[in-house]
Design a protein around this motif. Structure first.
Motif, PDB file in Angstrom:
ATOM      1  N   ALA A 215      14.842  -0.414 112.180  1.00 55.25           N
ATOM      2  CA  ALA A 215      16.349  -0.606 111.600  1.00 55.25           C
ATOM      3  C   ALA A 215      17.234   0.291 112.074  1.00 55.25           C
ATOM      4  O   ALA A 215      18.321   0.048 112.366  1.00 55.25           O
ATOM      5  CB  ALA A 215      16.368  -0.391 109.987  1.00 55.25           C
ATOM      6  N   ALA A 216      16.790   1.576 112.400  1.00 50.57           N
ATOM      7  CA  ALA A 216      17.755   2.715 113.103  1.00 50.57           C
ATOM      8  C   ALA A 216      17.993   1.944 114.575  1.00 50.57           C
ATOM      9  O   ALA A 216      19.231   2.209 114.898  1.00 50.57           O
ATOM     10  CB  ALA A 216      17.131   3.962 113.017  1.00 50.57           C
ATOM     11  N   LEU A 217      17.124   1.663 115.152  1.00 48.05           N
ATOM     12  CA  LEU A 217      17.193   1.034 116.411  1.00 48.05           C
ATOM     13  C   LEU A 217      18.213  -0.047 116.577  1.00 48.05           C
ATOM     14  O   LEU A 217      19.247   0.062 117.103  1.00 48.05           O
ATOM     15  CB  LEU A 217      16.045   0.682 117.054  1.00 48.05           C
ATOM     16  N   VAL A 218      18.242  -1.076 115.607  1.00 44.63           N
ATOM     17  CA  VAL A 218      19.234  -1.980 115.388  1.00 44.63           C
ATOM     18  C   VAL A 218      20.586  -1.652 114.924  1.00 44.63           C
ATOM     19  O   VAL A 218      21.595  -2.104 115.640  1.00 44.63           O
ATOM     20  CB  VAL A 218      18.725  -3.196 114.461  1.00 44.63           C
ATOM     21  N   THR A 219      20.664  -0.726 114.128  1.00 48.61           N
ATOM     22  CA  THR A 219      21.866  -0.390 113.190  1.00 48.61           C
ATOM     23  C   THR A 219      22.683   0.873 113.945  1.00 48.61           C
ATOM     24  O   THR A 219      23.878   0.905 113.993  1.00 48.61           O
ATOM     25  CB  THR A 219      21.867  -0.152 111.973  1.00 48.61           C
ATOM     26  N   GLY A 220      21.858   1.605 114.632  1.00 45.90           N
ATOM     27  CA  GLY A 220      22.438   2.885 115.281  1.00 45.90           C
ATOM     28  C   GLY A 220      22.460   3.889 114.338  1.00 45.90           C
ATOM     29  O   GLY A 220      22.911   4.896 114.412  1.00 45.90           O
ATOM     30  N   LEU A 221      22.127   3.671 113.129  1.00 48.31           N
ATOM     31  CA  LEU A 221      22.005   4.838 112.208  1.00 48.31           C
ATOM     32  C   LEU A 221      20.725   5.519 112.261  1.00 48.31           C
ATOM     33  O   LEU A 221      20.002   5.110 112.902  1.00 48.31           O
ATOM     34  CB  LEU A 221      22.012   4.294 110.665  1.00 48.31           C
ATOM     35  N   ALA A 230      19.449  -0.826 105.014  1.00 50.59           N
ATOM     36  CA  ALA A 230      19.202  -2.112 104.642  1.00 50.59           C
ATOM     37  C   ALA A 230      20.862  -2.779 104.486  1.00 50.59           C
ATOM     38  O   ALA A 230      20.857  -3.854 105.066  1.00 50.59           O
ATOM     39  CB  ALA A 230      18.715  -2.030 103.293  1.00 50.59           C
ATOM     40  N   ARG A 231      21.618  -1.906 104.167  1.00 51.45           N
ATOM     41  CA  ARG A 231      23.154  -2.265 104.169  1.00 51.45           C
ATOM     42  C   ARG A 231      23.495  -2.621 105.278  1.00 51.45           C
ATOM     43  O   ARG A 231      24.397  -3.684 105.553  1.00 51.45           O
ATOM     44  CB  ARG A 231      23.979  -1.513 103.255  1.00 51.45           C
ATOM     45  N   ALA A 232      23.289  -1.704 106.432  1.00 51.67           N
ATOM     46  CA  ALA A 232      23.752  -2.105 107.462  1.00 51.67           C
ATOM     47  C   ALA A 232      23.211  -3.181 108.363  1.00 51.67           C
ATOM     48  O   ALA A 232      23.832  -4.061 109.055  1.00 51.67           O
ATOM     49  CB  ALA A 232      23.470  -0.893 108.476  1.00 51.67           C
ATOM     50  N   LEU A 233      21.992  -3.607 108.255  1.00 52.74           N
ATOM     51  CA  LEU A 233      21.276  -4.785 108.439  1.00 52.74           C
ATOM     52  C   LEU A 233      21.851  -5.996 107.829  1.00 52.74           C
ATOM     53  O   LEU A 233      22.110  -6.775 108.332  1.00 52.74           O
ATOM     54  CB  LEU A 233      19.740  -4.638 108.412  1.00 52.74           C
ATOM     55  N   ALA A 239      20.855 -12.707 104.397  1.00 52.58           N
ATOM     56  CA  ALA A 239      21.019 -12.943 103.016  1.00 52.58           C
ATOM     57  C   ALA A 239      20.116 -11.529 102.268  1.00 52.58           C
ATOM     58  O   ALA A 239      20.454 -11.265 101.240  1.00 52.58           O
ATOM     59  CB  ALA A 239      20.920 -14.134 102.189  1.00 52.58           C
ATOM     60  N   GLU A 240      19.138 -11.534 102.981  1.00 57.54           N
ATOM     61  CA  GLU A 240      17.978 -10.647 102.323  1.00 57.54           C
ATOM     62  C   GLU A 240      17.420  -9.648 103.459  1.00 57.54           C
ATOM     63  O   GLU A 240      17.059 -10.188 104.726  1.00 57.54           O
ATOM     64  CB  GLU A 240      17.161 -11.599 101.808  1.00 57.54           C
ATOM     65  N   VAL A 241      17.138  -8.454 103.217  1.00 57.78           N
ATOM     66  CA  VAL A 241      16.745  -7.583 104.098  1.00 57.78           C
ATOM     67  C   VAL A 241      15.732  -6.601 103.574  1.00 57.78           C
ATOM     68  O   VAL A 241      15.625  -6.136 102.413  1.00 57.78           O
ATOM     69  CB  VAL A 241      17.810  -6.295 104.605  1.00 57.78           C
ATOM     70  N   VAL A 242      14.611  -6.461 104.173  1.00 60.40           N
ATOM     71  CA  VAL A 242      13.522  -5.645 103.750  1.00 60.40           C
ATOM     72  C   VAL A 242      13.212  -4.462 104.722  1.00 60.40           C
ATOM     73  O   VAL A 242      13.050  -4.870 105.821  1.00 60.40           O
ATOM     74  CB  VAL A 242      12.177  -6.644 103.382  1.00 60.40           C
ATOM     75  N   VAL A 243      12.885  -3.274 104.214  1.00 65.63           N
ATOM     76  CA  VAL A 243      12.699  -2.033 105.191  1.00 65.63           C
ATOM     77  C   VAL A 243      11.562  -1.591 104.616  1.00 65.63           C
ATOM     78  O   VAL A 243      11.409  -1.040 103.548  1.00 65.63           O
ATOM     79  CB  VAL A 243      13.885  -1.021 105.041  1.00 65.63           C
ATOM     80  N   LYS A 244      10.723  -1.632 105.580  1.00 63.80           N
ATOM     81  CA  LYS A 244       9.292  -1.270 105.319  1.00 63.80           C
ATOM     82  C   LYS A 244       9.021   0.205 105.520  1.00 63.80           C
ATOM     83  O   LYS A 244       9.734   0.675 106.876  1.00 63.80           O
ATOM     84  CB  LYS A 244       8.238  -2.028 106.285  1.00 63.80           C
ATOM     85  N   ARG A 248       5.472   5.198 102.319  1.00 65.39           N
ATOM     86  CA  ARG A 248       6.592   5.316 101.106  1.00 65.39           C
ATOM     87  C   ARG A 248       6.814   4.262 100.486  1.00 65.39           C
ATOM     88  O   ARG A 248       7.715   3.811  99.719  1.00 65.39           O
ATOM     89  CB  ARG A 248       7.737   6.117 101.792  1.00 65.39           C
ATOM     90  N   GLY A 249       6.098   2.993 100.917  1.00 65.91           N
ATOM     91  CA  GLY A 249       6.542   1.693 100.116  1.00 65.91           C
ATOM     92  C   GLY A 249       7.640   0.789 100.876  1.00 65.91           C
ATOM     93  O   GLY A 249       7.139   0.899 102.169  1.00 65.91           O
ATOM     94  N   ALA A 250       8.579   0.291 100.288  1.00 67.21           N
ATOM     95  CA  ALA A 250       9.526  -0.700 100.889  1.00 67.21           C
ATOM     96  C   ALA A 250      10.587  -0.558 100.024  1.00 67.21           C
ATOM     97  O   ALA A 250      10.677  -0.482  98.703  1.00 67.21           O
ATOM     98  CB  ALA A 250       8.979  -1.998 101.296  1.00 67.21           C
ATOM     99  N   VAL A 251      11.844  -1.285 100.501  1.00 64.35           N
ATOM    100  CA  VAL A 251      13.043  -1.627  99.710  1.00 64.35           C
ATOM    101  C   VAL A 251      13.466  -2.979 100.173  1.00 64.35           C
ATOM    102  O   VAL A 251      13.333  -3.162 101.392  1.00 64.35           O
ATOM    103  CB  VAL A 251      14.300  -0.456  99.807  1.00 64.35           C
ATOM    104  N   ALA A 252      14.024  -3.620  99.275  1.00 64.91           N
ATOM    105  CA  ALA A 252      14.689  -4.886  99.540  1.00 64.91           C
ATOM    106  C   ALA A 252      16.082  -4.941  99.192  1.00 64.91           C
ATOM    107  O   ALA A 252      16.182  -4.523  98.092  1.00 64.91           O
ATOM    108  CB  ALA A 252      13.717  -5.945  99.126  1.00 64.91           C
ATOM    109  N   LEU A 253      16.933  -5.521  99.775  1.00 68.80           N
ATOM    110  CA  LEU A 253      18.258  -5.636  99.555  1.00 68.80           C
ATOM    111  C   LEU A 253      18.832  -7.219  99.350  1.00 68.80           C
ATOM    112  O   LEU A 253      18.742  -7.845 100.629  1.00 68.80           O
ATOM    113  CB  LEU A 253      19.204  -5.005 100.581  1.00 68.80           C
ATOM    114  N   ARG A 254      19.095  -7.748  98.285  1.00 72.56           N
ATOM    115  CA  ARG A 254      19.593  -9.098  97.968  1.00 72.56           C
ATOM    116  C   ARG A 254      20.673  -9.339  97.173  1.00 72.56           C
ATOM    117  O   ARG A 254      20.722  -8.459  96.014  1.00 72.56           O
ATOM    118  CB  ARG A 254      18.435  -9.867  97.595  1.00 72.56           C
ATOM    119  N   ASP A 255      21.721  -9.728  97.660  1.00 68.58           N
ATOM    120  CA  ASP A 255      22.834  -9.989  96.702  1.00 68.58           C
ATOM    121  C   ASP A 255      23.474  -8.716  96.284  1.00 68.58           C
ATOM    122  O   ASP A 255      23.889  -8.278  95.135  1.00 68.58           O
ATOM    123  CB  ASP A 255      22.874 -10.756  95.467  1.00 68.58           C
TER     124      ASP A 255
END
Length: 333
Positions: A215-221, A230-233, A239-244, A248-255
């Motif tokens: 995600a850092a590679l893609v977003t530059g963060l 997740a918000r940058a992606l 519509a939906e992003v999951v950061v593995k 430490r688990g994972a987070v998902a961003l939707r809506d």
């Protein structure tokens, strides 16, 4: 020259499948003991490849799935087709008589460490072509799943990804994209081209999966803030992003809502394939209509189960295995 291998010798209708995925299948050789291949002489033979791994994970969880990929006219190619079919995956595999099936070698130099070497330059899988897509009708599927590996394999493989995305867009089929960055495939081009490619694919996808570093590679963060990543992606269009996040688990961003899930602690044997198992779990629950929390819950459990086995996909669980209560007798009688 290529000929289409049909499952069991009979054409299987793609309409029976919920998910279409495509990419390179690989033969896998792995050492059975801890140590270097320079000294060990005993190897186990298997198969792998991210998209095929996800397909097997989905099939074990009860989700119909089709895998499309070229294989060589060799034992490894036939083994890939046979093992995918045996796991309940519908296989569309053009046989390329001009190239060999790619190979992956896994060693365990020390306890808890895995070293992976690829032999895939010019492989049959890398020669995937847009014309290979004519064997399936994208409109028959509920979801298309791709990874960032395939477009890095060759110009024709990249053209195939572009073509299948065009078809998915025209048919209104949602797209799942796992970044799955492989730096060796981008050697000589640098991270800039990889990042640009991933950003383009993310913008055309409905759901994006990425590790924190990816995600850092893609977003530059910087990779330290999963929510910011997740918000940058998401700002790229999905519509939906999951950061593995691994252990430490994972987070998902939707809506705009962030949902997190802690990892399941297990004694790790091998993490190769765990990310693919995670994706399979998430997508299986998505297609089943589960909430984001339910998707993450299944994903972290399937990812953890994969870490308990040295194979790329052999440790992926079924729903029955996942539903076994904690503390239950591990011996079935």
């Amino acid at each position: 020259m290529a000929g289409v291998v049909e499952p069991g010798g009979v054409a299987a209708p793609a309409a029976a499948s919920a998910v279409l995925t495509l990419g390179e299948g690989l033969g896998v050789l792995r050492t059975r003991e801890i140590g270097s291949l320079a000294h060990l002489g005993d190897l186990a033979v298997g198969t792998g490849g991210a998209e095929g791994n996800v397909a097997i994970g989905l099939a074990r969880l009860g989700t119909p799935v089709t895998w499309l990929g070229r294989v060589g006219d060799d034992g490894l190619g036939r083994r890939i087709v046979r093992e995918l079919r045996a796991e309940g995956v519908t296989v569309v595999a053009p046989v390329d008589t001009m190239a060999a099936t790619g190979l992956l070698i896994k060693e365990s130099p020390s306890a808890g460490r895995t070293a992976v070497t690829y032999y895939r330059a010019g492989s049959a899988g890398s020669r995937l072509s847009p014309s290979d897509l004519d064997a399936v009708d994208i409109a028959d599927f509920a979801l298309l799943h791709i990874t960032g590996i395939t477009p890095a394999l060759s110009p024709t493989a990249r053209a195939t990804i572009d073509a299948v995305l065009d078809r998915a867009t025209d048919a209104g089929i949602p797209v799942s994209f796992d970044v799955n960055h492989r730096s060796a495939l981008w050697a000589g081009t640098g991270d800039g081209e990889a990042s640009e490619t991933y950003r383009s694919l993310a913008a055309r996808s409905s759901i994006v999966f990425a590790g924190a570093d990816e995600a850092a590679l893609v977003t530059g963060l910087a990779p330290g803030d999963p929510e910011a990543l997740a918000r940058a992606l998401a700002a790229l269009g999905p519509a939906e992003v999951v950061v593995k996040l691994g252990e430490r688990g994972a987070v998902a961003l939707r809506d705009g809502e962030l949902t997190g899930r802690a990892a399941v602690a297990v004694p790790v044997v091998d993490t190769v394939g765990a990310g693919d198992a995670f994706v399979a779990g998430y997508l299986a629950e998505l297609l089943r209509g589960g909430s984001v929390a339910d998707r993450l819950d299944l994903a972290v459990r399937t990812g953890a189960a994969a870490c308990l086995h040295p194979g790329d996909w052999e440790g992926f669980p079924s729903r029955t295995e996942l539903e076994r209560p904690d503390g239950a007798d591990p011996v079935s009688r």
